[in-house]
Design a protein around this motif. Structure first.
Motif, mmCIF file in Angstrom:
data_model
loop_
_atom_site.group_PDB
_atom_site.id
_atom_site.type_symbol
_atom_site.label_atom_id
_atom_site.label_comp_id
_atom_site.label_asym_id
_atom_site.label_seq_id
_atom_site.Cartn_x
_atom_site.Cartn_y
_atom_site.Cartn_z
ATOM 1 N N TYR A 1 13.355 -7.820 -6.117
ATOM 2 C CA TYR A 1 12.680 -6.928 -7.065
ATOM 3 C C TYR A 1 11.772 -5.986 -6.274
ATOM 4 N N ILE A 2 11.878 -4.684 -6.519
ATOM 5 C CA ILE A 2 11.018 -3.715 -5.828
ATOM 6 C C ILE A 2 9.648 -3.737 -6.508
ATOM 7 N N LYS A 3 8.700 -4.367 -5.830
ATOM 8 C CA LYS A 3 7.369 -4.563 -6.419
ATOM 9 C C LYS A 3 6.486 -3.336 -6.272
ATOM 10 N N ASP A 4 6.589 -2.674 -5.120
ATOM 11 C CA ASP A 4 5.716 -1.526 -4.880
ATOM 12 C C ASP A 4 6.333 -0.627 -3.809
ATOM 13 N N VAL A 5 6.089 0.666 -3.931
ATOM 14 C CA VAL A 5 6.510 1.639 -2.918
ATOM 15 C C VAL A 5 5.291 2.491 -2.595
ATOM 16 N N ARG A 6 4.882 2.472 -1.323
ATOM 17 C CA ARG A 6 3.677 3.202 -0.921
ATOM 18 C C ARG A 6 4.001 4.209 0.166
ATOM 19 N N ARG A 7 3.335 5.353 0.092
ATOM 20 C CA ARG A 7 3.461 6.370 1.145
ATOM 21 C C ARG A 7 2.371 6.087 2.182
ATOM 22 N N GLU A 8 2.772 5.755 3.388
ATOM 23 C CA GLU A 8 1.829 5.433 4.453
ATOM 24 C C GLU A 8 2.127 6.302 5.675
ATOM 25 N N PRO A 9 1.145 6.426 6.609
ATOM 26 C CA PRO A 9 1.350 7.294 7.786
ATOM 27 C C PRO A 9 2.593 6.952 8.595
ATOM 28 N N LYS B 1 10.483 5.835 -4.847
ATOM 29 C CA LYS B 1 9.257 5.749 -5.647
ATOM 30 C C LYS B 1 9.554 5.484 -7.129
ATOM 31 N N ASP B 2 10.668 6.029 -7.630
ATOM 32 C CA ASP B 2 11.016 5.832 -9.035
ATOM 33 C C ASP B 2 11.823 4.554 -9.258
ATOM 34 N N ARG B 3 12.134 3.852 -8.174
ATOM 35 C CA ARG B 3 12.900 2.619 -8.315
ATOM 36 C C ARG B 3 12.011 1.387 -8.321
ATOM 37 N N ALA B 4 10.701 1.581 -8.193
ATOM 38 C CA ALA B 4 9.779 0.449 -8.295
ATOM 39 C C ALA B 4 9.923 -0.164 -9.687
ATOM 40 N N GLY B 5 10.019 -1.484 -9.734
ATOM 41 C CA GLY B 5 10.222 -2.162 -11.012
ATOM 42 C C GLY B 5 11.679 -2.437 -11.316
ATOM 43 N N GLU C 1 9.407 13.405 9.553
ATOM 44 C CA GLU C 1 8.593 13.558 8.343
ATOM 45 C C GLU C 1 9.470 13.836 7.127
ATOM 46 N N ALA C 2 10.473 14.694 7.315
ATOM 47 C CA ALA C 2 11.379 15.017 6.211
ATOM 48 C C ALA C 2 12.156 13.772 5.782
ATOM 49 N N GLU C 3 12.553 12.976 6.770
ATOM 50 C CA GLU C 3 13.292 11.750 6.466
ATOM 51 C C GLU C 3 12.419 10.771 5.678
ATOM 52 N N ARG C 4 11.143 10.667 6.083
ATOM 53 C CA ARG C 4 10.219 9.785 5.367
ATOM 54 C C ARG C 4 9.989 10.258 3.944
ATOM 55 N N ASP C 5 9.821 11.582 3.780
ATOM 56 C CA ASP C 5 9.636 12.131 2.437
ATOM 57 C C ASP C 5 10.848 11.851 1.562
ATOM 58 N N ARG C 6 12.040 11.987 2.154
ATOM 59 C CA ARG C 6 13.255 11.729 1.378
ATOM 60 C C ARG C 6 13.324 10.265 0.945
ATOM 61 N N GLN C 7 12.988 9.360 1.867
ATOM 62 C CA GLN C 7 13.012 7.938 1.529
ATOM 63 C C GLN C 7 12.016 7.630 0.417
ATOM 64 N N TYR C 8 10.797 8.198 0.523
ATOM 65 C CA TYR C 8 9.789 7.934 -0.500
ATOM 66 C C TYR C 8 10.237 8.462 -1.855
ATOM 67 N N GLU C 9 10.760 9.704 -1.889
ATOM 68 C CA GLU C 9 11.219 10.289 -3.147
ATOM 69 C C GLU C 9 12.352 9.468 -3.748
ATOM 70 N N LEU D 1 9.116 -5.904 -1.419
ATOM 71 C CA LEU D 1 10.028 -6.637 -2.288
ATOM 72 C C LEU D 1 9.411 -7.957 -2.731
ATOM 73 N N SER D 2 9.982 -8.534 -3.779
ATOM 74 C CA SER D 2 9.519 -9.831 -4.257
ATOM 75 C C SER D 2 10.663 -10.588 -4.924
ATOM 76 N N ARG D 3 10.626 -11.911 -4.746
ATOM 77 C CA ARG D 3 11.539 -12.778 -5.486
ATOM 78 C C ARG D 3 10.761 -13.773 -6.343
ATOM 79 N N THR D 4 9.424 -13.697 -6.265
ATOM 80 C CA THR D 4 8.593 -14.617 -7.044
ATOM 81 C C THR D 4 7.947 -13.945 -8.252
ATOM 82 N N ALA D 5 8.018 -12.634 -8.338
ATOM 83 C CA ALA D 5 7.381 -11.912 -9.444
ATOM 84 C C ALA D 5 8.037 -12.276 -10.777
ATOM 85 N N PRO D 6 7.235 -12.454 -11.842
ATOM 86 C CA PRO D 6 7.810 -12.713 -13.171
ATOM 87 C C PRO D 6 8.781 -11.607 -13.593
#
Length: 540
Positions: free
Chosen positions: A189-197, A139-143, A128-136, A204-209
């Motif tokens: 391109y990092i399109k979205d970062v979601r916290r999931e169970p 999460k700010d690198r989306a975009g 759980e701690a590892e997942r929290d670290r990855q999300y943190e 990721l995306s390579r087609t996004a404008p």
């Protein structure tokens, strides 16, 4: 194996080793150990007891304590973890409700099953701690753009190693028929970062404008520094794209800066996007001018903008039609995405035929309703009159400028137009009442008899019905479905009711019905204006 008999420092060494391996705080590992030992102790002493474990951060010694809380006499629910003030006096000098009595209990030797259970608790907490670290971390690198290494491919989706975790590049986010093999380097391109169970999911995306915009930001220093801004991007991934740019420094050409010396800058982006052709277009605040630029390389003869409908008509020479539309409509589709408008392209001949048809239709309208001959009706159309309302209620002077029209003729024209409109209104109102329209809707200010009839045909028969309508249901609008803009027909759209007018009418109806308090509405509007003012001051 008994954990308590092991070298106490081994606990700290184990915690530090796990923390280094998983790149998490050692304190989190120790807290997980404390919780696992406390859970094992409860299985020995009793699940109802409040057993807590504290591991000394320097020596590694584990201290087991039992905690009992002082509560009101009638509030005791768990006799193993709670006791009354009278009972607490045996152990404490001056007990008060809420105080805790802590006593040390003998350490617990863990059997094989208990040790395995403790291990699972520790592993779960570490995970759980590892997942929290990855999300943190992400999460700010989306975009933003990230470099990774391809690990494997699953059902067309590419799993990418991004250092501190794994990300997924879905097959619909890949350019064309891109294929990757394990250990290939990839930029996405990092399109979205979601916290999931099951842990943070990085999409990721390579087609996004935005991917193209970020690539240009990396290649063009002026964009990174804010001297040049990317206003809009439209892509047909892997095939063609259009990007609109503007410069805030008059000495810098935005298109030239993005192209670079001998095309070096734009070529770097093209290579990354598998040869995608890129049209770099100068952005312009004037929408028609911007559209003319967006339709390059086609030449445009005429542009007509319909702002309320978010639609624009473009007239091109016959020989330029195929170029303006592009292969399979690609050029006009990208230009539409870039400007956010629906574009109708027609040739000069088609426009001429359409204008002629409109002229004939208006002429026939005036002939049939005002009992005019063809020549007189054509004079009205030529002077710019498009409907009966304009003839009926325009200033008399505007009719007098028509050749051969004197005051008596102009007055007669207006009288005929008004008589016809009144008859139409009467008929529309009778039809509406026959459909069951109530007086509350008929008497509502702002609705014409024809509008009331149209509402009645759509099932809107009372003021309450009208007040529940959405503005777009009345004025019409546009919805984006699968990347394509789809038209939503409005009940009052044929009467040129704008979205703002529809909003005002619906809100007025709600106020009349008492659904909305005008004072609260005014306060909300003032607060919103205040927020806008603060944002403007902050921007300044």
């Amino acid at each position: 194996m008994a954990i308590t008999s092991a070298n106490q420092l081994e606990l700290l060494q184990t915690a530090e080793a796990v923390a280094r391996e998983k790149m998490i705080d050692p304190r989190l590992v120790i807290e997980a150990m404390e919780e696992s030992l406390a859970r094992a102790a409860k299985s020995r002493y009793g699940a109802e007891m409040d057993i807590r474990v504290k591991i000394d951060r320097k020596t590694g010694r584990a201290t087991f304590t039992r905690v009992r809380t002082v509560v009101e006499d009638d509030a005791v629910e768990n006799y193993q973890a709670e006791f009354t003030v009278e009972q607490a006096k045996q152990y404490m000098a001056d007990p008060q409700v809420g105080d805790e009595y802590v006593e040390e209990v003998p350490p617990v030797d863990l059997g094989r099953i208990a040790a395995q259970s403790a291990k699972q608790v520790i592993l779960q907490k570490v995970r759980e701690a590892e997942r929290d670290r990855q999300y943190e971390e992400f999460k700010d690198r989306a975009g933003t753009i990230i470099n990774g290494i391809v690990k494997r491919e699953e059902y067309g989706n590419v799993i990418v190693d991004v250092g501190a975790g794994e990300a997924i590049l879905r097959r619909n986010e890949k350019i064309g028929r891109e294929a990757y093999r394990p250990n290939d380097r990839i930029r996405c391109y990092i399109k979205d970062v979601r916290r999931e169970p099951r842990g943070p999911q990085i999409f990721l995306s390579r087609t996004a404008p935005e991917f193209m915009a970020e690539l240009f930001k990396m290649e063009v220093p002026e964009i990174y520094d804010g001297i040049i801004e990317i206003k809009a991007v439209a892509r047909d991934p892997g095939s063609r794209a259009k990007i609109a740019v503007v410069s805030y420094d008059n000495s810098i050409d935005p298109v030239g800066a993005c192209v670079g010396m001998r095309g070096s800058r734009v070529q770097a982006v093209v290579n990354e996007l598998q040869g995608e052709k890129i049209d770099i277009i100068p952005w312009n605040q004037d929408v028609p001018t911007f559209l003319v630029n967006a339709l390059q390389p086609a030449e445009v003869t005429k542009v007509v903008l319909y702002e309320d409908a978010e639609r624009i008509e473009v007239v091109v020479p016959e020989e330029q039609l195929s170029l303006a539309i592009g292969r399979r409509g690609q050029n006009v589709r990208l230009a539409s995405q870039l400007t956010g408008l629906d574009i109708d392209i027609m040739t000069e001949e088609e426009e001429s035929k359409r204008r002629q048809a409109e002229f004939e239709n208006r002429t026939r309208l005036f002939m049939d309703t005002l009992d005019l001959d063809e020549f007189f009706a054509q004079l009205l159309v030529a002077e710019g009159f498009t409907n009966l309302e304009e003839v009926a209620y325009v200033d008399l002077d505007e009719l007098l400028v028509i050749e051969g029209v004197d005051e008596s003729t102009a007055a007669e024209l207006q009288a005929r137009a008004r008589d016809y409109l009144e008859a139409q209104n009467k008929a529309a109102l009778e039809n509406a009442r026959a459909l069951g329209v109530e007086d509350s809707l008929v008497e509502f200010e702002g609705l014409t008899p024809q509008m009331i009839e149209a509402l009645a045909k759509d099932g809107v028969k009372t003021l309450e019905d009208f007040a529940t309508c959405a503005d777009w249901e009345l004025a019409g609008g546009w919805t984006t479905v699968n990347g394509e803009r789809v038209k939503d027909e409005g009940i009052l759209e044929p009467f040129d009711v704008s979205l703002e007018e529809a909003q005002n009418m619906v809100m007025t109806a709600r106020i009349l019905l008492g659904w909305v308090d005008p004072a609260e509405l005014e306060s909300a509007e003032e607060a919103e204006e205040g927020d806008d003012t603060e944002e403007e001051e902050a921007g300044a």
